[in-house]
Design a protein around this motif. Structure first.
Motif, short mmCIF file in Angstrom:
data_model
loop_
_atom_site.label_atom_id
_atom_site.label_comp_id
_atom_site.label_asym_id
_atom_site.label_seq_id
_atom_site.Cartn_x
_atom_site.Cartn_y
_atom_site.Cartn_z
N GLY A 5 40.54 -44.40 -50.48
CA GLY A 5 41.59 -43.93 -51.37
C GLY A 5 42.94 -44.51 -51.00
N ALA A 6 43.27 -44.49 -49.70
CA ALA A 6 44.56 -45.03 -49.25
C ALA A 6 44.68 -46.51 -49.56
CB ALA A 6 44.74 -44.78 -47.76
N LEU A 7 43.58 -47.24 -49.38
CA LEU A 7 43.61 -48.68 -49.67
C LEU A 7 43.65 -48.96 -51.17
CD1 LEU A 7 41.15 -50.07 -46.98
CD2 LEU A 7 43.67 -50.03 -46.94
N SER A 8 43.29 -47.97 -51.97
CA SER A 8 43.38 -48.10 -53.43
C SER A 8 44.77 -47.72 -53.94
CB SER A 8 42.34 -47.21 -54.11
OG SER A 8 41.05 -47.63 -53.78
N GLY A 9 45.64 -47.28 -53.02
CA GLY A 9 47.01 -46.97 -53.41
C GLY A 9 47.36 -45.50 -53.45
N ASN A 10 46.45 -44.63 -52.99
CA ASN A 10 46.75 -43.19 -53.01
C ASN A 10 48.00 -42.88 -52.20
OD1 ASN A 10 44.52 -42.65 -54.55
ND2 ASN A 10 43.41 -41.55 -52.97
N THR A 11 48.82 -42.01 -52.74
CA THR A 11 49.95 -41.46 -52.01
C THR A 11 49.42 -40.39 -51.06
OG1 THR A 11 50.29 -39.69 -53.61
CG2 THR A 11 51.45 -41.77 -54.03
N PRO A 12 50.23 -39.88 -50.14
CA PRO A 12 49.76 -38.77 -49.31
C PRO A 12 49.29 -37.58 -50.15
CG PRO A 12 51.70 -39.72 -48.33
CD PRO A 12 51.53 -40.38 -49.67
N GLU A 13 49.99 -37.28 -51.23
CA GLU A 13 49.57 -36.17 -52.09
C GLU A 13 48.21 -36.46 -52.72
OE1 GLU A 13 51.06 -33.41 -55.85
OE2 GLU A 13 52.37 -34.98 -55.11
N GLN A 14 48.03 -37.66 -53.23
CA GLN A 14 46.75 -38.03 -53.83
C GLN A 14 45.63 -38.04 -52.79
OE1 GLN A 14 48.27 -41.69 -55.44
NE2 GLN A 14 48.16 -40.90 -57.56
N SER A 15 45.98 -38.43 -51.57
CA SER A 15 45.01 -38.41 -50.49
C SER A 15 44.53 -36.99 -50.23
CB SER A 15 45.64 -39.01 -49.22
OG SER A 15 44.71 -38.99 -48.16
N HIS A 16 45.46 -36.05 -50.17
CA HIS A 16 45.09 -34.65 -49.96
C HIS A 16 44.25 -34.13 -51.12
CE1 HIS A 16 45.18 -30.50 -48.68
NE2 HIS A 16 45.54 -30.16 -49.90
N GLU A 17 44.66 -34.44 -52.34
CA GLU A 17 43.92 -33.96 -53.50
C GLU A 17 42.50 -34.53 -53.52
OE1 GLU A 17 44.92 -31.43 -55.17
OE2 GLU A 17 46.98 -31.43 -54.46
N GLY A 18 42.34 -35.78 -53.08
CA GLY A 18 40.99 -36.36 -52.97
C GLY A 18 40.16 -35.64 -51.92
N TRP A 19 40.81 -35.33 -50.79
CA TRP A 19 40.14 -34.57 -49.73
C TRP A 19 39.74 -33.19 -50.24
CZ3 TRP A 19 41.72 -29.94 -47.54
CH2 TRP A 19 41.08 -29.55 -46.36
#
Length: 118
Positions: free
Chosen positions: A48-62
């Motif tokens: 996700g991070a390598l796809s451009g996720n922000t920290p917020e998007q990273s948490h939401e994915g988690w």
């Protein structure tokens, strides 16, 4: 690419572990001792991070991954009961927990950039 994802996941996990220890949270095992579900979650976070996720998007994915695997909110982290105090929307996380997401994303991108240039 799998070797890079693994290296990024390990580095981000250990950085977050060090941050947790600094906060007095000793619940995070080392990468070597982490259960498979935790390593898998870290690898997914890397993607996700390598796809451009922000920290917020990273948490939401988690959060989405945790919900799909039966986790729910609990006042303390309890892997056996699948309960986690961070099982809340990003906006409800404490600043220290938001920093964990920022550290994760930053370490992933930094390690990826370093390895891509080797």
């Amino acid at each position: 690419m799998e070797k890079i994802i693994e290296a990024c996941a390990r580095a981000a996990h250990e950085a977050n572990r060090a941050y947790c220890l600094a906060l007095g949270d000793e619940s995070q095992p080392s990468w070597e001792d982490a259960p498979d579900w935790q390593k898998s979650s870290a690898r997914n976070g890397v993607k996700g991070a390598l796809s451009g996720n922000t920290p917020e998007q990273s948490h939401e994915g988690w959060l989405k991954e945790k919900a799909e695997t039966g986790w729910k909110y609990g006042p303390v982290k309890n892997p056996e009961a699948k309960e986690h105090p961070c099982f809340v929307p990003y906006s409800e996380l404490s600043p220290s927990q938001r920093h964990k997401d920022l550290i994760f994303v930053t370490v992933v991108r930094t390690v990826h950039e370093a390895l891509a240039s080797v």
